[in-house]
Design a protein around this motif. Structure first.
Motif, short mmCIF file in Angstrom:
data_model
loop_
_atom_site.label_atom_id
_atom_site.label_comp_id
_atom_site.label_asym_id
_atom_site.label_seq_id
_atom_site.Cartn_x
_atom_site.Cartn_y
_atom_site.Cartn_z
N LEU A 48 0.86 -1.19 0.00
CA LEU A 48 0.00 0.00 0.00
C LEU A 48 0.89 1.23 0.00
CD1 LEU A 48 -2.87 1.37 0.53
CD2 LEU A 48 -2.27 1.25 2.96
N MET A 49 0.43 2.31 -0.63
CA MET A 49 1.17 3.57 -0.60
C MET A 49 0.27 4.69 -0.09
SD MET A 49 3.57 5.42 -3.48
CE MET A 49 2.36 5.44 -4.80
N ILE A 50 0.77 5.44 0.88
CA ILE A 50 0.10 6.66 1.37
C ILE A 50 0.87 7.83 0.77
CG2 ILE A 50 -0.51 8.03 3.40
CD1 ILE A 50 -0.56 5.43 5.00
N LEU A 51 0.21 8.64 -0.03
CA LEU A 51 0.89 9.62 -0.89
C LEU A 51 0.35 11.02 -0.69
CD1 LEU A 51 2.82 10.23 -3.30
CD2 LEU A 51 0.93 9.55 -4.82
N ASP A 52 1.24 11.95 -0.29
CA ASP A 52 0.88 13.36 -0.19
C ASP A 52 0.79 13.94 -1.60
OD1 ASP A 52 0.38 15.91 0.63
OD2 ASP A 52 2.38 16.30 1.45
N ILE A 53 -0.22 14.77 -1.83
CA ILE A 53 -0.42 15.28 -3.19
C ILE A 53 0.51 16.44 -3.52
CG2 ILE A 53 -2.17 17.08 -2.83
CD1 ILE A 53 -3.74 15.58 -5.13
N TRP A 54 0.98 17.18 -2.48
CA TRP A 54 1.90 18.29 -2.70
C TRP A 54 3.26 17.93 -2.11
CZ3 TRP A 54 -0.33 21.05 -6.14
CH2 TRP A 54 -1.70 21.29 -6.10
N LEU A 55 4.29 17.88 -2.94
CA LEU A 55 5.63 17.50 -2.50
C LEU A 55 6.63 18.59 -2.86
CD1 LEU A 55 5.61 13.77 -3.73
CD2 LEU A 55 5.33 14.57 -1.37
N LYS A 56 7.23 19.22 -1.83
CA LYS A 56 8.22 20.27 -2.07
C LYS A 56 9.52 19.66 -2.59
CE LYS A 56 6.49 23.23 1.67
NZ LYS A 56 6.81 23.88 2.97
N ASP A 57 10.22 20.46 -3.38
CA ASP A 57 11.54 20.05 -3.90
C ASP A 57 11.47 18.72 -4.63
OD1 ASP A 57 12.66 22.33 -2.61
OD2 ASP A 57 12.81 21.19 -0.74
N SER A 58 10.40 18.54 -5.42
CA SER A 58 10.22 17.31 -6.18
C SER A 58 9.96 17.61 -7.65
CB SER A 58 9.05 16.49 -5.62
OG SER A 58 9.35 15.99 -4.34
N ASP A 59 10.37 16.69 -8.50
CA ASP A 59 10.12 16.84 -9.93
C ASP A 59 8.67 16.54 -10.29
OD1 ASP A 59 12.81 17.44 -10.33
OD2 ASP A 59 13.34 15.32 -10.60
N MET A 60 8.00 15.75 -9.45
CA MET A 60 6.61 15.37 -9.72
C MET A 60 5.77 15.60 -8.48
SD MET A 60 7.07 11.76 -11.83
CE MET A 60 8.05 10.99 -10.53
N ASP A 61 4.48 15.91 -8.71
CA ASP A 61 3.57 15.99 -7.58
C ASP A 61 2.88 14.63 -7.38
OD1 ASP A 61 1.55 15.76 -9.47
OD2 ASP A 61 1.03 17.89 -9.43
N GLY A 62 1.97 14.58 -6.39
CA GLY A 62 1.32 13.31 -6.07
C GLY A 62 0.52 12.73 -7.22
N ILE A 63 -0.17 13.57 -7.98
CA ILE A 63 -0.97 13.08 -9.11
C ILE A 63 -0.07 12.45 -10.17
CG2 ILE A 63 -2.46 13.76 -11.02
CD1 ILE A 63 -3.94 13.65 -8.43
N ASP A 64 1.10 13.07 -10.43
CA ASP A 64 2.03 12.49 -11.41
C ASP A 64 2.52 11.12 -10.95
OD1 ASP A 64 1.88 14.75 -13.04
OD2 ASP A 64 3.49 15.77 -11.95
N ILE A 65 2.86 11.02 -9.65
CA ILE A 65 3.33 9.74 -9.11
C ILE A 65 2.20 8.71 -9.17
CG2 ILE A 65 4.12 8.56 -7.03
CD1 ILE A 65 5.52 11.16 -6.23
N LEU A 66 0.98 9.15 -8.86
CA LEU A 66 -0.18 8.25 -8.89
C LEU A 66 -0.36 7.65 -10.28
CD1 LEU A 66 -2.74 7.01 -7.64
CD2 LEU A 66 -3.93 9.15 -8.21
N LYS A 67 -0.24 8.48 -11.31
CA LYS A 67 -0.41 7.99 -12.68
C LYS A 67 0.61 6.91 -13.01
CE LYS A 67 -2.26 12.32 -14.63
NZ LYS A 67 -1.99 13.43 -15.56
N ILE A 68 1.87 7.16 -12.61
CA ILE A 68 2.92 6.18 -12.89
C ILE A 68 2.70 4.90 -12.09
CG2 ILE A 68 5.39 5.72 -12.67
CD1 ILE A 68 5.87 8.71 -13.19
N ALA A 69 2.31 5.07 -10.82
CA ALA A 69 2.08 3.90 -9.97
C ALA A 69 0.96 3.02 -10.52
CB ALA A 69 1.75 4.34 -8.54
N LYS A 70 -0.14 3.63 -10.95
CA LYS A 70 -1.26 2.84 -11.48
C LYS A 70 -0.92 2.22 -12.83
CE LYS A 70 -4.08 2.15 -9.37
NZ LYS A 70 -4.09 1.19 -8.24
N ARG A 71 0.00 2.86 -13.56
CA ARG A 71 0.42 2.31 -14.85
C ARG A 71 1.37 1.14 -14.67
NH1 ARG A 71 4.36 6.01 -18.02
NH2 ARG A 71 5.79 4.99 -16.56
#
Length: 468
Positions: A48-71
């Motif tokens: 399971l992953m608990i994912l914050d949608i806003w991530l400072k100092d990151s190339d991707m936000d939570g929605i971007d990571i979510l898309k990759i994770a589900k793919r």
């Protein structure tokens, strides 16, 4: 209990949630940004992953990571958390495949309830995959005939590679069992075996079934290609695949990527493709119903699965195996075949091949006696049309109208051809059974106008030279 990846740019939140989960018996991993998150996912997908949608100092936000994770990791549930929540963000997260959305500051009890449900969903998915794998077991091949041994030798060679295999043969000969045997003995045996009935899926739905779909209303729905990721995708009766889908499958085979119906992003999969057909694909290609490029991609290793007629020596072993299997799986009575019943099975015509033999054994156990050996009279289609007197044989109409000499020759010819076929063309075994010397049998066959033809797959085929 489960491995949970916590992704949040706030250290206090990460550690607080981690401590609570550890107290509940979970193991945790922590990531402060998108780079650390992707490294953890690639190292080992969590439960399971608990994912914050806003991530400072990151190339991707939570929605971007979510898309990759589900793919790339569709089996991992994702719970989105955010301190800047609004309905639009929640809807966007759910559409992209998030299991749930929770606003900060969140209630710990609420979070634990959602985590429990998500973990249960993940567990059920894993059990479903495991159940599908168990349905394919055991992938046992039964037989000792030359034709069977030649096929099995070919299958054993391809199990150690990832080459695409094309299985051909008549209906009911065991092509899917051969495909499952390859899978069960390969390096992908712990991953899914997904079967696609090309003839059973409506042409207009084939792409949706294979590639999945994306829509604002229902979010992401993975197709069979994603479900088979890491394992084997089996195209049963591949000649029935719509021509439009054939070109798209061809592209998938080239680069192992595709787009869901309604989607815009490419999905990458790692699958081995095994196909089967009862048709002559060379004819299908000439008639424009099958793409030649797709044939060359699918038939890297062609394997012919023999019909039951080509392996009649295996009928006793197959019948015994089916009788034992039905006893163990369904609790049907364990009964054995008499020698007369076995001999009759070996002389019957089997248009449905191994599947027909299997169905017959099940029918005998269901409708027959509860105990005792199975005699010829219990075999479907062999019931006598009228009672016979003791010691008397009822002649067929054709024999009854012939003079004695012609009737005797016709009977001997048909009888010997039947026994030769029964023993797979083995003259020594045939001679031993009928009570003749091998040389005498050869002379008898010659006198009856029966001549040998070419050897195929270790069997000797005998033909009636007087037949028109």
């Amino acid at each position: 209990m489960g491995d949970i990846l916590i992704v949040d740019d706030e250290r206090d939140i990460r550690e607080l949630v981690s401590d609570i989960l550890k107290d509940e018996g979970y193991t945790t991993r922590l990531a402060a940004n998108s780079g650390e998150c992707m490294a953890e996912l690639e190292a080992e997908p969590p439960s399971l992953m608990i994912l914050d949608i806003w991530l400072k100092d990151s190339d991707m936000d939570g929605i971007d990571i979510l898309k990759i994770a589900k793919r790339d990791y569709p089996g991992v549930p994702v719970i989105i958390i955010s301190g800047h929540g609004n309905i639009e963000i929640a809807v966007a997260a759910i559409k992209q495949g998030a299991y749930d959305y929770i606003e900060k500051p969140f209630n710990i009890d609420q979070l634990m309830v959602v985590i429990g449900r998500a973990m249960e969903t993940s567990r059920l998915r894993r059990e479903n995959v495991a159940l599908k794998r168990r349905e394919a077991e055991p992938a046992i091949l039964v037989g000792q005939s030359p034709a069977f041994k030649a096929m099995k030798a070919s299958l054993d060679k391809v199990t150690k590679s990832n080459g695409r295999v094309m299985l051909s043969g008549p209906p009911g000969c065991g092509k899917e069992l051969a495909a499952r045997y390859i899978h069960a003995n390969s390096g992908r045996s712990d991953c899914p075996f997904v079967s696609v009935g090309s003839a059973s899926v409506e042409p207009e739905r084939m792409e949706e079934v294979l590639f999945g779909r994306e829509s604002p209303e229902r979010g992401i729905e993975p197709g069979l290609l994603e479900q088979a990721d890491g394992g084997v995708l089996f195209f049963d009766e591949v000649a029935d695949m719509p021509t439009g889908t054939q070109s798209k499958i061809l592209r998938v085979l080239v680069d192992q990527t595709f787009q869901r119906v309604g989607g815009t992003e490419k999905v990458r999969v790692d699958i081995r493709v095994i196909s089967s057909t009862t048709r002559d694909l060379a004819v299908e290609i000439r008639e424009g119903r099958f793409r030649q490029e797709l044939f060359h991609r699918l038939a890297v290793v062609p394997v012919e699965v023999p019909s039951l007629d080509e392996r009649r020596e295996d009928i006793p072993d197959l019948a015994e195996y089916f009788l034992e299997t039905f006893n163990k799986a369904q609790g049907l009575p364990l009964r054995m075949l008499s020698d007369e019943a076995v001999a009759l099975l070996q002389t019957m015509v089997w248009p449905g091949n191994v599947r027909q033999l299997k169905n017959m054994m099940e029918r005998v156990l269901i409708l027959g006696e509860a105990k005792g050996t199975i005699g010829p009279s219990e075999l479907p289609g062999t019931e006598s049309p009228a009672p016979k007197e003791e010691g008397r044989v009822v002649l067929s109409g054709s024999l009854a109208t012939l003079p004695l000499r012609e009737a005797r020759e016709l009977f001997e010819r048909e009888y010997l051809l039947t026994q030769i076929n029964r023993f797979g063309g083995n003259i020594s075994r045939t001679a031993n059974f009928v009570g003749m010397e091998r040389s005498a049998l050869h002379r008898k066959l010659k006198s009856l106008g029966v001549v040998t033809s070419n050897k195929q797959g270790g069997r000797i085929a005998y033909l009636d030279s007087t037949a028109g």
